[in-house]
Structures are given as C-alpha cells and as structure tokens.
Design a protein around this motif. Structure first.
Motif, mmCIF file in Angstrom:
data_model
loop_
_atom_site.group_PDB
_atom_site.id
_atom_site.type_symbol
_atom_site.label_atom_id
_atom_site.label_comp_id
_atom_site.label_asym_id
_atom_site.label_seq_id
_atom_site.Cartn_x
_atom_site.Cartn_y
_atom_site.Cartn_z
ATOM 1 N N PHE A 1 28.660 70.778 55.649
ATOM 2 C CA PHE A 1 27.889 70.650 56.897
ATOM 3 C C PHE A 1 26.397 70.422 56.632
ATOM 4 O O PHE A 1 25.708 69.868 57.477
ATOM 5 N N ASN B 1 22.824 70.076 59.098
ATOM 6 C CA ASN B 1 23.067 71.277 59.891
ATOM 7 C C ASN B 1 22.585 72.509 59.135
ATOM 8 O O ASN B 1 22.628 72.545 57.905
ATOM 9 N N HIS B 2 22.173 73.510 59.870
ATOM 10 C CA HIS B 2 21.750 74.774 59.257
ATOM 11 C C HIS B 2 22.897 75.763 59.174
ATOM 12 O O HIS B 2 22.878 76.653 58.330
ATOM 13 N N VAL C 1 27.330 76.436 60.696
ATOM 14 C CA VAL C 1 28.475 76.073 61.531
ATOM 15 C C VAL C 1 29.333 77.322 61.671
ATOM 16 O O VAL C 1 29.418 78.131 60.756
ATOM 17 N N THR D 1 24.263 77.007 55.707
ATOM 18 C CA THR D 1 24.186 75.907 54.739
ATOM 19 C C THR D 1 23.050 76.127 53.736
ATOM 20 O O THR D 1 22.083 76.838 54.021
ATOM 21 N N GLU E 1 24.728 81.016 66.627
ATOM 22 C CA GLU E 1 26.102 80.871 66.130
ATOM 23 C C GLU E 1 27.043 81.911 66.746
ATOM 24 O O GLU E 1 28.224 81.634 66.937
ATOM 25 N N ARG F 1 22.993 68.197 68.778
ATOM 26 C CA ARG F 1 21.853 69.106 68.871
ATOM 27 C C ARG F 1 21.677 69.630 70.299
ATOM 28 O O ARG F 1 22.619 69.705 71.055
ATOM 29 N N GLU G 1 25.793 73.063 73.215
ATOM 30 C CA GLU G 1 24.749 73.536 72.297
ATOM 31 C C GLU G 1 23.546 74.104 73.052
ATOM 32 O O GLU G 1 22.886 75.009 72.565
ATOM 33 N N HIS H 1 14.923 76.884 65.412
ATOM 34 C CA HIS H 1 15.724 76.015 64.536
ATOM 35 C C HIS H 1 14.907 74.814 64.164
ATOM 36 O O HIS H 1 14.413 74.106 64.914
#
Length: 163
Positions: free
Chosen positions: A46, A51-52, A54, A63, A93, A122, A128, A163
């Motif tokens: 990911f 992405n930071h 998932v 990640t 998350e 995003r 999201e 983020h």
C-alpha cells in the motif's frame, strides 16, 4: 509482522466519545479497536500507492512511508507532535475498521472500490471524508496551548494537518 504502539487511555477514551457523540457510532461498537501492524508485506504494497495506512479485517497496517514521515516529524517537531499525528492516523483507520465490522468486508469493499474509482482514494471519497474528519478532530483535541507554541522544547510552526 511486527505490532506496535499503545496510546494513552485518555486518548482512546476521547476517540470513543467522538465516535459515539459526533458520528453516531454506538459505544458498544467502540469497545474493541484494531491492532496496529507496523512491518508487513501489506503495508509495503500500500505504500506504493503513497498510502500511510490501510485497514483490513480489524488490523491497521502502517506503511513504511508513514513510519519514515514519523521519524522526520519527531526530529523536526518533537515526539509529542509525532505521537499525536500517529494517533490521528490511527483514529482515521479505526473509523474504517468499525465500518468494515458493521458492513462486513465484502459489502464494505463493494461500496468502497466503485467510489474510489469515481472520487479517488483521498478526502473527496465519500467513505474517506468522515475518517479524515475524525483524524483531524483527534489531532486538534490533543493539541494543547503549550504544544501550539512549542513541541518538546522546540519552537516550531508545525503543520496542523493530520495526514
């Protein structure tokens, strides 16, 4: 796979309150939060999409991209800022984990993927947007008057986004 990070109970309880009071999630659904995995092939895959994190099946895969950013933020703004940022991401998350639990993974993905194709992955994505709002809300709630002026003894103009 490596697991990591316990957050202060006060922070977790604050997140539960926000989820319940501001997002209408029943308190009983917030009693079990997802595990954090910081070293996994899923996180590495990911990260390729910038992405930071998932969330899949009640596990939050952080990640390497986010972990690198954490190190940079800790060096630049201090540990307090970096830990708040990590909790903001985790809060984001957690919202997805609760959605996945409520809908089931197949239904969640069958809703999420078509919307991702239309809106991207995003904050414009309808599933999201609330997660980003929760992350930002938690980041802001944890910011004190002192931390606005100074992060761990360092003068800074630290960014305020989560983020």
């Amino acid at each position: 796979m490596e697991t990591q990070t316990k957050f202060p109970t006060k922070w977790v309880n604050s997140l539960r309150e926000v989820l319940c009071e501001d997002y209408g999630i029943p308190m009983e659904e917030t009693q079990e939060f997802p595990e954090i995995i910081t070293d996994s092939i899923i996180g590495k895959i990911f990260a390729l999409g910038k992405n930071h994190a998932v969330t899949l099946n009640s596990k939050v895969y952080i990640t390497p991209l986010f972990l690198q950013r954490q190190e940079e933020e800790e060096t630049t703004y201090g540990a307090w800022y970096a830990k708040r940022h990590f909790f903001a991401l985790y809060s984001h998350e957690v919202y997805h984990a609760l959605e996945q639990r409520r809908l089931g993974m197949v239904k969640f993905l069958s809703k999420y993927i078509p919307l991702m194709l239309k809106w991207g992955g995003r904050s414009k994505h309808p599933m999201e947007a609330p997660a980003y709002a929760i992350g930002q809300d938690m980041f802001s709630k944890l910011q004190t008057n002192i931390s606005r002026k100074r992060m761990n003894g360092k003068q800074s103009s630290a960014p305020t986004n989560s983020h």
